[in-house]
Design a protein around this motif. Structure first.
Motif, PDB file in Angstrom:
ATOM      1  N   THR A 100       0.849  -1.192   0.000  1.00 21.86           N
ATOM      2  CA  THR A 100       0.000   0.000   0.000  1.00 21.86           C
ATOM      3  C   THR A 100       0.882   1.238   0.000  1.00 21.86           C
ATOM      4  O   THR A 100       1.785   1.367   0.823  1.00 21.86           O
ATOM      5  CB  THR A 100      -0.919   0.024   1.236  1.00 21.86           C
ATOM      6  N   LEU A 101       0.630   2.134  -0.943  1.00 19.47           N
ATOM      7  CA  LEU A 101       1.346   3.403  -1.040  1.00 19.47           C
ATOM      8  C   LEU A 101       0.540   4.495  -0.343  1.00 19.47           C
ATOM      9  O   LEU A 101      -0.648   4.672  -0.626  1.00 19.47           O
ATOM     10  CB  LEU A 101       1.558   3.782  -2.504  1.00 19.47           C
ATOM     11  N   LEU A 102       1.167   5.202   0.568  1.00 23.27           N
ATOM     12  CA  LEU A 102       0.539   6.321   1.263  1.00 23.27           C
ATOM     13  C   LEU A 102       1.092   7.602   0.667  1.00 23.27           C
ATOM     14  O   LEU A 102       2.247   7.975   0.917  1.00 23.27           O
ATOM     15  CB  LEU A 102       0.826   6.249   2.768  1.00 23.27           C
ATOM     16  N   ASP A 103       0.262   8.270  -0.152  1.00 21.99           N
ATOM     17  CA  ASP A 103       0.733   9.383  -0.968  1.00 21.99           C
ATOM     18  C   ASP A 103       1.985   8.892  -1.712  1.00 21.99           C
ATOM     19  O   ASP A 103       2.008   7.787  -2.214  1.00 21.99           O
ATOM     20  CB  ASP A 103       0.988  10.630  -0.113  1.00 21.99           C
ATOM     21  N   ASP A 104       3.023   9.722  -1.749  1.00 25.76           N
ATOM     22  CA  ASP A 104       4.293   9.273  -2.341  1.00 25.76           C
ATOM     23  C   ASP A 104       5.401   9.329  -1.298  1.00 25.76           C
ATOM     24  O   ASP A 104       6.573   9.509  -1.631  1.00 25.76           O
ATOM     25  CB  ASP A 104       4.670  10.150  -3.549  1.00 25.76           C
ATOM     26  N   ASP A 125       9.226   4.863  -4.972  1.00 24.67           N
ATOM     27  CA  ASP A 125       9.073   5.069  -6.419  1.00 24.67           C
ATOM     28  C   ASP A 125       8.951   3.743  -7.167  1.00 24.67           C
ATOM     29  O   ASP A 125       8.181   3.627  -8.133  1.00 24.67           O
ATOM     30  CB  ASP A 125      10.265   5.861  -6.970  1.00 24.67           C
ATOM     31  N   PHE A 126       9.714   2.738  -6.721  1.00 26.30           N
ATOM     32  CA  PHE A 126       9.644   1.426  -7.370  1.00 26.30           C
ATOM     33  C   PHE A 126       8.237   0.844  -7.260  1.00 26.30           C
ATOM     34  O   PHE A 126       7.656   0.376  -8.245  1.00 26.30           O
ATOM     35  CB  PHE A 126      10.654   0.469  -6.732  1.00 26.30           C
ATOM     36  N   TYR A 127       7.660   0.904  -6.055  1.00 28.79           N
ATOM     37  CA  TYR A 127       6.332   0.321  -5.873  1.00 28.79           C
ATOM     38  C   TYR A 127       5.242   1.164  -6.534  1.00 28.79           C
ATOM     39  O   TYR A 127       4.198   0.623  -6.912  1.00 28.79           O
ATOM     40  CB  TYR A 127       6.052   0.085  -4.383  1.00 28.79           C
TER      41      TYR A 127
END
Length: 302
Positions: free
Chosen positions: A243-247, A267-269
């Motif tokens: 899960t990405l939280l914002d960047d 960035d990879f995910y």
């Protein structure tokens, strides 16, 4: 007397020339708990932790987070100076792990820390190859999934009643997290493999309710749910969820959940998420209808 345990802890560490450790922090908290005349169970009830977790923290078998230390120290009435020193020690332990903080999947600490981080988010992007993302789960699906993990995780240290207590607390916190789906200033983009819909972590009737839940949440204006069909030929292996939280942060979901803030990793995910988005379907009607028919048939009395 309030600051005596904290001062003793720091002097012991300085005398040995070493930095803080989980053992030294745990010893300090355990000493203060006994000084206050509290059992581990009573302290656990005050800070919403299990007795088993309190015991592991005091023995240094679990690495305390700053959040753990803050909740316990304040509940025990530790002086402000000693409390801040102990929190600093916990922060140093976290930093020494290379800004990577491991959590047992589904555990109370992970959920509370993640609850706080998630509350700051405006854009959440999630990918899941195995299970329904937590924000989309019905309570029975969550309960069954978490109780299985906790039964294995605490098999030697906790009773079945304690597993149930921990599971109930986590289910309750996850329900609070799900309220954020209805906050229009936030956006959510979920991508799941079709296998998520066929993986049965609950009886057919609950799986049918789970499919309905996904369908209803997908109708929200600020929520996108996508499915990668099983017929898609993939070049990138769907190894684990994240899960990405914002960047600014990514939560890597495996048996050990890990929160990573390193820019290169985030960035990879983000690129991985984009890849699965490009290979997914946003029109869910036909896919979900297939699984509704399947689970309705399986749930029918024989």
């Amino acid at each position: 007397m309030d600051n005596a345990p904290g001062a003793s802890h720091r002097n012991d560490e300085d005398a040995r020339g070493g930095g803080p450790s989980a053992v030294s922090i745990g010893r300090t908290l355990g000493s203060l708990r006994r000084e206050r005349g509290l059992t581990g169970e009573a302290l656990g009830a005050k800070v919403h932790m299990s007795q088993a977790k309190i015991s592991k923290l005091e023995r240094g078998q679990l690495t305390p987070t700053p959040t753990d230390v803050e909740r316990i120290a304040r509940a025990l009435g530790m002086s402000e100076s000693a409390y801040r020193g102990l929190v600093t020690d916990a922060e140093q332990l976290r930093a020494s792990a290379g800004r990577r903080t491991g959590r047992r999947r589904g555990g109370g600490v992970e959920q509370l820390d993640y609850f706080t981080e998630e509350g700051r988010v405006r854009e959440l992007r999630s990918y899941e190859p195995v299970a329904v993302p937590g924000l989309l789960q019905i309570s029975e699906y969550t309960r069954r999934l978490l109780s299985a993990y906790l039964a294995i995780d605490y098999a030697e240290d906790a009773s079945e009643e304690e597993w149930d207590t921990r599971t109930a607390a986590t289910v309750s916190l996850r329900a609070q997290r799900q309220e954020r789906l209805y906050e229009p200033q936030r956006t959510f983009d979920f991508v799941i493999m079709e296998s998520v819909l066929s993986n049965r972590f609950a009886p057919p009737a609950y799986m049918l309710a789970q499919i309905d839940r996904i369908e209803k949440v997908a109708e929200l204006d600020n929520v996108m749910v996508r499915v990668v069909p099983r017929t898609v030929e993939l070049r990138f292996p769907p190894a684990h969820g994240f899960t990405l939280l914002d960047d600014r942060m990514v939560l890597l979901e495996s048996v050990e959940a890990t929160m990573v803030r390193e820019r290169r990793t985030v960035d990879f995910y983000r690129r991985v998420h984009d890849y699965f988005v490009a290979n997914s379907e946003a029109d869910l009607e036909a896919i979900l209808a297939e699984y509704k028919i399947l689970y309705a048939d399986l749930a029918r009395p024989r």
